[in-house]
Design an enzyme around this catalytic site. Structure first.
Site, short mmCIF file in Angstrom:
data_model
loop_
_atom_site.label_atom_id
_atom_site.label_comp_id
_atom_site.label_asym_id
_atom_site.label_seq_id
_atom_site.Cartn_x
_atom_site.Cartn_y
_atom_site.Cartn_z
N LEU A 148 -38.06 -97.35 6.02
CA LEU A 148 -37.59 -95.97 6.17
C LEU A 148 -36.08 -96.02 6.21
CD1 LEU A 148 -39.96 -94.54 8.96
CD2 LEU A 148 -40.14 -94.17 6.50
N ASP A 149 -35.42 -95.00 5.67
CA ASP A 149 -33.97 -94.93 5.75
C ASP A 149 -33.53 -94.84 7.21
OD1 ASP A 149 -33.82 -94.91 2.99
OD2 ASP A 149 -33.75 -92.72 2.86
N LYS A 150 -32.29 -95.21 7.46
CA LYS A 150 -31.74 -95.23 8.81
C LYS A 150 -31.97 -93.91 9.56
CE LYS A 150 -27.27 -95.42 11.18
NZ LYS A 150 -25.79 -95.53 10.99
N THR A 152 -34.10 -91.46 8.79
CA THR A 152 -35.46 -90.92 8.72
C THR A 152 -36.26 -91.44 9.90
OG1 THR A 152 -35.37 -90.84 6.30
CG2 THR A 152 -37.55 -90.76 7.32
N ARG A 249 -36.20 -87.67 -1.25
CA ARG A 249 -34.90 -87.03 -1.26
C ARG A 249 -34.44 -86.71 -2.69
NH1 ARG A 249 -31.49 -91.23 2.05
NH2 ARG A 249 -29.82 -89.71 1.71
#
Length: 313
Positions: A148-150, A152, A249
């Site tokens: 997961l992105d930082k 998110t 995104r």
């Protein structure tokens, strides 16, 4: 444009002699980051610590590149074996002898990288599994099978042994794990359900970004269902059928409805959101060892709920 030689054990060597016209005038750190697909922060550090020289001399990250320059140096590989366990509290959703499921908080990086060498999810998981450091871990990547992105939040799955890790990785590849996200997006989506299809690959000019490409890239499919229409926003449920970098995104921005707070793929926010309002809400799959249905859910964070509440019509 460049003549690079990769030594997998030690470093990436670079020896750039010719610079194309489109690159003239760029800062050196930006040019290096784009040419070698590394972060600008890393490029800046390499220049400042004299890993990279121009015309045989050390230089500054801010100089402008121009044709005729002789840029030479090396990009050392990261050494992940130095990663140590750190006693960081984890919000555990589910755990058994095979898997661990965590509700990742906002701001936590999953894997250590340049600029994020500690306080990551990997550091915390190593501690939870009673492993002192990365090189002593019995499984690669501390058992983490997806990212997961930082910024998110939400469900992230960890395997406790190599066999389970391989099985879960294959399940993700075969799309046998149903991923469900929640997000607040810009604007009102008129349709109740949208299927977004568009190959995703590296942005043609901004190398840190991904984009929907007319040619090339990799297949990407995202299903979006509207849960609630707010004042100037839509609250949606998102099902990524594929797992491309930044897929949700990129696809939501592609249809004109970027995720609220996403300054990379949307416009600079005028509202009060402090972060991207994207949450990995749920994973559904058959347990690879117990062969029973399992559903792992992370409640929508308070800040997203508060944003929705304050923007109801």
């Amino acid at each position: 444009m460049d003549n690079r030689e990769l030594n997998k054990k030690t470093k990436t060597a670079l020896n750039i002699i010719n610079i194309v016209a489109n690159d003239e005038g760029k800062r050196l750190d930006i040019y290096i980051s784009q040419a070698f697909s590394i972060t600008r922060t890393k490029a800046k550090m390499l220049i400042e610590e004299n890993y990279i020289t121009v015309d045989g001399k050390t230089t500054k990250p801010s100089i402008k590149v121009k044709r005729g320059m002789h840029i030479k140096g090396e990009i050392p590989e990261e050494e992940p074996l130095s990663i140590e366990a750190q006693d960081i509290p984890l919000n555990i959703i589910y755990e058994d002898e095979y898997i661990l499921t965590i509700n990742k908080p906002f701001g936590m990086v999953v894997h250590p990288s340049f600029g994020h060498k500690d306080k990551t999810l990997v550091n915390a998981v190593l501690s939870h599994l009673n492993v002192t450091c990365y090189e002593n871990a019995p499984i690669p990547r501390a058992g983490i099978v997806h990212r997961l992105d930082k910024d998110t939040t939400g469900v992230i799955l960890v395997a406790k042994d190599s066999k389970t890790q391989d099985m879960l990785s294959n399940m993700f590849k075969k799309r046998e794990i149903l991923k469900q996200y929640r997000a607040v997006v810009e604007g009102i989506i008129k349709e109740d359900t949208i299927i977004i299809e568009g190959n995703i690959g590296r942005h043609p000019t901004e190398r840190k970004k991904m984009a929907v490409l007319k040619t090339g890239g990799r297949e990407a499919i995202t299903v979006v269902k509207v849960l609630e229409r707010l004042k100037n926003f839509s609250y949606v449920e998102v099902y990524p059928k594929t797992g491309r970098t930044h897929q949700i995104r990129v696809h939501l921005s592609y249809i004109g409805h970027p995720v609220v707070g996403d300054e990379t793929y949307g416009k600079r926010a005028k509202h009060a959101s402090k972060r991207i309002l994207l949450h990995a809400y749920k994973l559904d799959f058959i347990h690879p060892l117990k062969h029973t249905p399992i559903s792992l859910c992370a409640p929508v964070p308070d800040d997203i709920e508060a944003f929705i509440q304050s923007h109801r019509v």
